[in-house]
Motif scaffolding. Structure first.
Motif, PDB file in Angstrom:
ATOM      1  N   GLN A   1     -10.219   5.925   7.993  1.00 54.19           N
ATOM      2  CA  GLN A   1     -10.374   6.926   8.661  1.00 54.19           C
ATOM      3  C   GLN A   1      -9.705   8.065   8.371  1.00 54.19           C
ATOM      4  N   MET A   2     -10.021   9.207   8.114  1.00 55.86           N
ATOM      5  CA  MET A   2      -9.170  10.424   7.575  1.00 55.86           C
ATOM      6  C   MET A   2      -9.461  11.490   8.509  1.00 55.86           C
ATOM      7  N   ARG A   3      -8.437  12.321   8.966  1.00 49.40           N
ATOM      8  CA  ARG A   3      -8.795  13.367   9.810  1.00 49.40           C
ATOM      9  C   ARG A   3      -8.186  14.618   8.778  1.00 49.40           C
ATOM     10  N   PRO A   4      -9.272  15.654   8.419  1.00 49.08           N
ATOM     11  CA  PRO A   4      -8.755  16.680   7.734  1.00 49.08           C
ATOM     12  C   PRO A   4      -8.000  17.368   8.461  1.00 49.08           C
TER      13      PRO A   4
ATOM     14  N   PHE B   1      -7.247  18.741  -1.038  1.00 54.68           N
ATOM     15  CA  PHE B   1      -7.690  18.434   0.262  1.00 54.68           C
ATOM     16  C   PHE B   1      -6.529  17.666   0.940  1.00 54.68           C
ATOM     17  N   ALA B   2      -6.263  18.211   2.255  1.00 54.70           N
ATOM     18  CA  ALA B   2      -5.282  17.593   2.954  1.00 54.70           C
ATOM     19  C   ALA B   2      -5.853  16.744   4.226  1.00 54.70           C
ATOM     20  N   PHE B   3      -5.252  15.691   4.515  1.00 52.93           N
ATOM     21  CA  PHE B   3      -6.018  14.998   5.638  1.00 52.93           C
ATOM     22  C   PHE B   3      -4.669  13.942   6.619  1.00 52.93           C
ATOM     23  N   GLU B   4      -4.930  13.493   7.404  1.00 50.92           N
ATOM     24  CA  GLU B   4      -4.297  12.544   8.009  1.00 50.92           C
ATOM     25  C   GLU B   4      -4.781  11.413   8.255  1.00 50.92           C
ATOM     26  N   ILE B   5      -4.142  10.139   7.767  1.00 49.59           N
ATOM     27  CA  ILE B   5      -4.672   8.730   8.043  1.00 49.59           C
ATOM     28  C   ILE B   5      -4.587   8.411   9.278  1.00 49.59           C
ATOM     29  N   LYS B   6      -5.938   8.038   9.906  1.00 48.67           N
ATOM     30  CA  LYS B   6      -5.923   7.416  11.579  1.00 48.67           C
ATOM     31  C   LYS B   6      -6.203   5.911  11.188  1.00 48.67           C
ATOM     32  N   SER B   7      -6.793   5.456  10.227  1.00 49.53           N
ATOM     33  CA  SER B   7      -6.788   4.008  10.131  1.00 49.53           C
ATOM     34  C   SER B   7      -6.895   3.631   8.654  1.00 49.53           C
ATOM     35  N   LEU B   8      -6.148   2.549   8.258  1.00 52.32           N
ATOM     36  CA  LEU B   8      -6.155   1.982   7.093  1.00 52.32           C
ATOM     37  C   LEU B   8      -5.763   0.618   7.068  1.00 52.32           C
ATOM     38  N   GLU B   9      -7.064  -0.203   6.927  1.00 47.20           N
ATOM     39  CA  GLU B   9      -6.720  -1.688   7.224  1.00 47.20           C
ATOM     40  C   GLU B   9      -7.833  -2.414   7.006  1.00 47.20           C
ATOM     41  N   GLN B  10      -7.709  -3.774   6.394  1.00 46.14           N
ATOM     42  CA  GLN B  10      -8.669  -4.645   6.068  1.00 46.14           C
ATOM     43  C   GLN B  10      -9.491  -5.225   7.467  1.00 46.14           C
ATOM     44  N   SER B  11     -10.636  -5.062   7.571  1.00 40.79           N
ATOM     45  CA  SER B  11     -11.372  -5.687   8.598  1.00 40.79           C
ATOM     46  C   SER B  11     -12.025  -7.010   8.119  1.00 40.79           C
ATOM     47  N   SER B  12     -12.886  -7.486   9.150  1.00 39.76           N
ATOM     48  CA  SER B  12     -13.625  -8.765   8.731  1.00 39.76           C
ATOM     49  C   SER B  12     -14.864  -8.454   7.658  1.00 39.76           C
TER      50      SER B  12
ATOM     51  N   PRO C   1       0.718  -1.240  -0.155  1.00 48.36           N
ATOM     52  CA  PRO C   1      -0.086   0.002  -0.059  1.00 48.36           C
ATOM     53  C   PRO C   1       0.912   1.093   0.067  1.00 48.36           C
ATOM     54  N   PRO C   2       0.620   2.229  -0.850  1.00 51.55           N
ATOM     55  CA  PRO C   2       1.438   3.525  -0.804  1.00 51.55           C
ATOM     56  C   PRO C   2       1.043   4.387   0.365  1.00 51.55           C
ATOM     57  N   ALA C   3       0.685   4.232   1.357  1.00 50.49           N
ATOM     58  CA  ALA C   3       0.258   5.142   2.476  1.00 50.49           C
ATOM     59  C   ALA C   3      -0.168   4.391   3.568  1.00 50.49           C
ATOM     60  N   ALA C   4       0.301   4.895   4.860  1.00 50.19           N
ATOM     61  CA  ALA C   4       0.132   4.135   6.221  1.00 50.19           C
ATOM     62  C   ALA C   4      -0.551   4.976   6.924  1.00 50.19           C
ATOM     63  N   ALA C   5      -0.815   4.565   8.172  1.00 53.56           N
ATOM     64  CA  ALA C   5      -1.440   5.153   9.329  1.00 53.56           C
ATOM     65  C   ALA C   5      -0.596   6.301   9.815  1.00 53.56           C
ATOM     66  N   ASN C   6      -1.277   7.476  10.260  1.00 58.02           N
ATOM     67  CA  ASN C   6      -0.500   8.727  10.756  1.00 58.02           C
ATOM     68  C   ASN C   6       0.348   9.617   9.719  1.00 58.02           C
ATOM     69  N   GLU C   7       0.105   8.957   8.179  1.00 60.37           N
ATOM     70  CA  GLU C   7       0.999   9.980   7.422  1.00 60.37           C
ATOM     71  C   GLU C   7      -0.048  11.044   6.904  1.00 60.37           C
ATOM     72  N   LYS C   8       0.459  12.002   6.675  1.00 57.20           N
ATOM     73  CA  LYS C   8      -0.180  13.167   6.160  1.00 57.20           C
ATOM     74  C   LYS C   8      -0.346  13.446   4.491  1.00 57.20           C
ATOM     75  N   ILE C   9      -1.348  13.668   3.858  1.00 59.61           N
ATOM     76  CA  ILE C   9      -1.532  13.349   2.453  1.00 59.61           C
ATOM     77  C   ILE C   9      -2.440  14.499   1.832  1.00 59.61           C
ATOM     78  N   LEU C  10      -1.881  15.020   0.878  1.00 65.69           N
ATOM     79  CA  LEU C  10      -2.609  16.015   0.121  1.00 65.69           C
ATOM     80  C   LEU C  10      -3.272  15.320  -1.251  1.00 65.69           C
TER      81      LEU C  10
END
Length: 606
Positions: free
Chosen positions: A215-218, A198-209, A177-186
């Motif tokens: 989850q993105m935080r602006p 649009f700029a945001f921080e990734i709080k969660s990026l995972e495969q659930s059941s 995956p090109p991004a991970a949790a806690n990374e800040k992306i534009l």
């Protein structure tokens, strides 16, 4: 369903006859062709008419210049054919109505006659540019889209938010995956006519059941500009008109015929240019464009035309592209600088949209991001680059249904929002004109009228409550007497003022925009409202009438109720006003109640 060009062509009654998807469509008093029906020979095509919807973008009325780079092209394309003026909201209705009809035709064809309306529950998601104002989004969702025939659940989503959702969820299936949790992306969504950021921080990026969980935080507000892939076409068009050999000394009839031929060649040239532009690479060999129909075309060294043939050289194509890329980079640099001033350091940038589909543009953008130590994230498949916003709208809605939460955790407000209320006068807070002050008929106290109570200030971050709603609340008290009409109207206002410490206090202050009105009717709540009494003291005779004594009598003077005012914010920029009495909050029901929310039109709709 194939991609349909956002084009309209209005024609006189009786022309372009036919019915269904192969002929022209009728809506109210206009006859028009739409999408793929608009041929290359259409004399008055309309494009980018959605850009004329927002009063702030259009400077007030249809047909005026749009501020911004290369904006004249958008205005000219949307306003071509001044003899047949159609309001921008009507053009949007016409296009959406025809698209909805074609969508149902597609469903019936795919399901081979087994399709019935009652077999499906359709949730409509409409993506809007990031710079659309909240009242424009409200008018789209509440008035324009339903008027085009859409019924059921209608929601909106900002285009860069949809693009981020699509790219990140698609990336979860890859091994790296090109991004991970806690990374800040534009996110840079550079489309055909607009560029949204649009700029945001990734709080969660995972495969659930249950599937992908995002989850993105602006990190800041959305922003955008009127610059896109069509501005490259506009630069090519300007080049042709400036460099073309003038038609010589001819009679008026001959000049008219020659001009007609030239226009046909221009249309053909634009079609060929579009084909070259999409796949342009700086290592490409020159590609020819022939001008066959114009009589007397000679060699024009200034334009690179030799015997009626224009070779699109690498240097010429780079010039068309570089002017637009430069303006996109200016927009991106400005947004990154604002983020860095607030302490946010970006690790990556998502680059999608029609402009990003060009290999040359992607290579230039990648070279620029490397100088800033920012990783560029772009889907490998060209279709995913172009359709990221559309795919993201579907994935965003599925995420809400499956994960029971929005991928975007919060909203950073681009404006300040509040209600217009009458408040008890406080000399420390209110500077009122004599026309706005009055004595309360119930309490006798001095009141300040037409005051603004700000619920949300520009730059505030709203997080979901326990129910997952993004709501700002306040409480207001209303007084009334027995027999008085218990109905009030509340006005929602907003301002773009940056100095949030000195926001306007009255609704008539310049820069305050009235967005919407909502009303509250409390008929039927007489016996349940709070009663306010006034004590009267008087001399009253004693029981044996031999002397007088002080007595008291409590007289009912007025009723008082608490009104819970709120603003519900949606991720598409939509702001919904809510007005409830304390009795409604407790779950009580009146004998009769009616509520109404009305969006106030801007100058463009008068």
């Amino acid at each position: 369903m194939p991609k349909i060009p956002t084009k309209l062509c209005y024609c006189a009654r009786g022309s372009h006859q036919g019915s269904g998807p192969e002929g022209s469509s009728r809506y109210e008093s206009h006859q028009y062709n739409w999408g793929l029906q608009v041929s290359q020979h259409c004399p008055e095509p309309r494009e980018f008419f959605k850009l004329l919807l927002d009063p702030e973008t259009t400077n007030g009325s249809f047909g005026e210049d749009i501020p911004g780079s290369f904006a004249g092209s958008h205005r000219r394309l949307a306003n071509r054919g001044a003899s047949n003026m159609v309001a921008p909201e009507d053009m949007v209705k016409h296009f959406l109505s025809a698209m909805l009809e074609e969508f149902y035709v597609y469903l019936r064809r795919e399901y081979k006659g087994a399709y019935k309306n009652e077999d499906f529950t359709i949730e409509w998601v409409f993506t809007v540019p990031a710079f659309f104002s909240p009242e424009m989004v409200g008018r789209l969702q509440g008035e324009i889209i339903p008027a085009a025939g859409f019924v059921g659940s209608i929601s909106t989503l900002l285009e860069p938010e949809g693009a981020a959702t699509s790219v990140l969820i698609d990336a979860m299936t890859s091994q790296t995956p090109p991004a991970a949790a806690n990374e800040k992306i534009l996110v840079c969504d550079a489309g055909g006519g607009t560029t949204d950021l649009f700029a945001f921080e990734i709080k969660s990026l995972e495969q659930s059941s249950s599937g992908p969980h995002l989850q993105m935080r602006p990190l800041g507000g959305f922003c955008g500009g009127l610059i896109g892939a069509m501005d490259i076409n506009e630069a090519f068009d300007v080049f042709l008109h400036k460099a073309w050999k003038p038609i010589g000394e001819s009679s008026n009839d001959e000049r008219h015929i020659l001009e007609s031929y030239r226009q046909r060649d221009f249309l053909n040239a634009h079609r060929r240019f579009d084909e070259y532009k999409t796949a342009f690479n700086e290592n490409d060999i020159p590609r020819p464009i022939e001008f066959n129909e114009t009589v007397g075309v000679a060699s024009i060294p200034k334009a690179g035309i030799d015997c009626g043939v224009l070779d699109l050289s690498k240097s010429l194509m780079k010039k068309f592209f570089d002017d637009v890329i430069f303006q996109v980079l200016q927009l991106v640099q400005g947004h990154i600088a604002a983020l860095e001033n607030n302490g946010h350091v970006l690790q990556a940038m998502i680059f999608v949209g029609g402009l990003a589909a060009s290999p040359y543009v992607r290579r230039k953008m990648e070279a620029w991001t490397q100088t800033r130590n920012i990783r560029l994230i772009t889907p490998q498949d060209r279709y995913q680059i172009i359709s990221a916003v559309m795919r993201g709208a579907v994935q965003h809605k599925l995420h809400e249904r499956i994960q029971r939460s929005s991928p975007t955790l919060a909203i950073v407000q681009r404006s300040s929002f509040g209600y217009v209320l009458d408040e008890e006068y406080d000399p420390a807070r209110h500077t009122i004109h004599l026309n706005y002050s009055f004595d309360d008929a119930f309490t006798g106290r001095k009141m300040a009228g037409r005051q603004i109570r700000w619920l949300v200030r520009k730059g505030d971050t709203l997080y979901p409550d326990e129910q997952g709603e993004l709501i700002a609340r306040t409480i207001h008290r209303e007084r009334f007497t027995k027999g008085q009409l218990r109905k009030w109207t509340y006005t929602v206002v907003r301002t773009e003022q940056d100095d949030i410490g000195n926001l306007p206090t009255t609704v008539d202050t310049p820069g305050v925009i009235q967005m919407a009105q909502t009303s509250l009717d409390l008929t039927g709540y007489d016996r349940r409202d709070r009663r306010c009494f006034q004590t009267h003291w008087r001399h009253a005779p004693s029981s044996d009438h031999r002397w007088l004594r002080w007595g008291r009598k409590d007289v009912l003077k007025y009723f008082e109720t608490e009104v819970h005012l709120a603003l519900r914010f949606r991720h598409g920029g939509f702001v919904e006003p809510i007005a409830q009495s304390s009795l409604e909050v407790q779950g009580l029901r009146p004998k009769r109640r009616s509520a109404l929310t009305r969006w106030l039109p801007g100058k463009a709709y008068k």
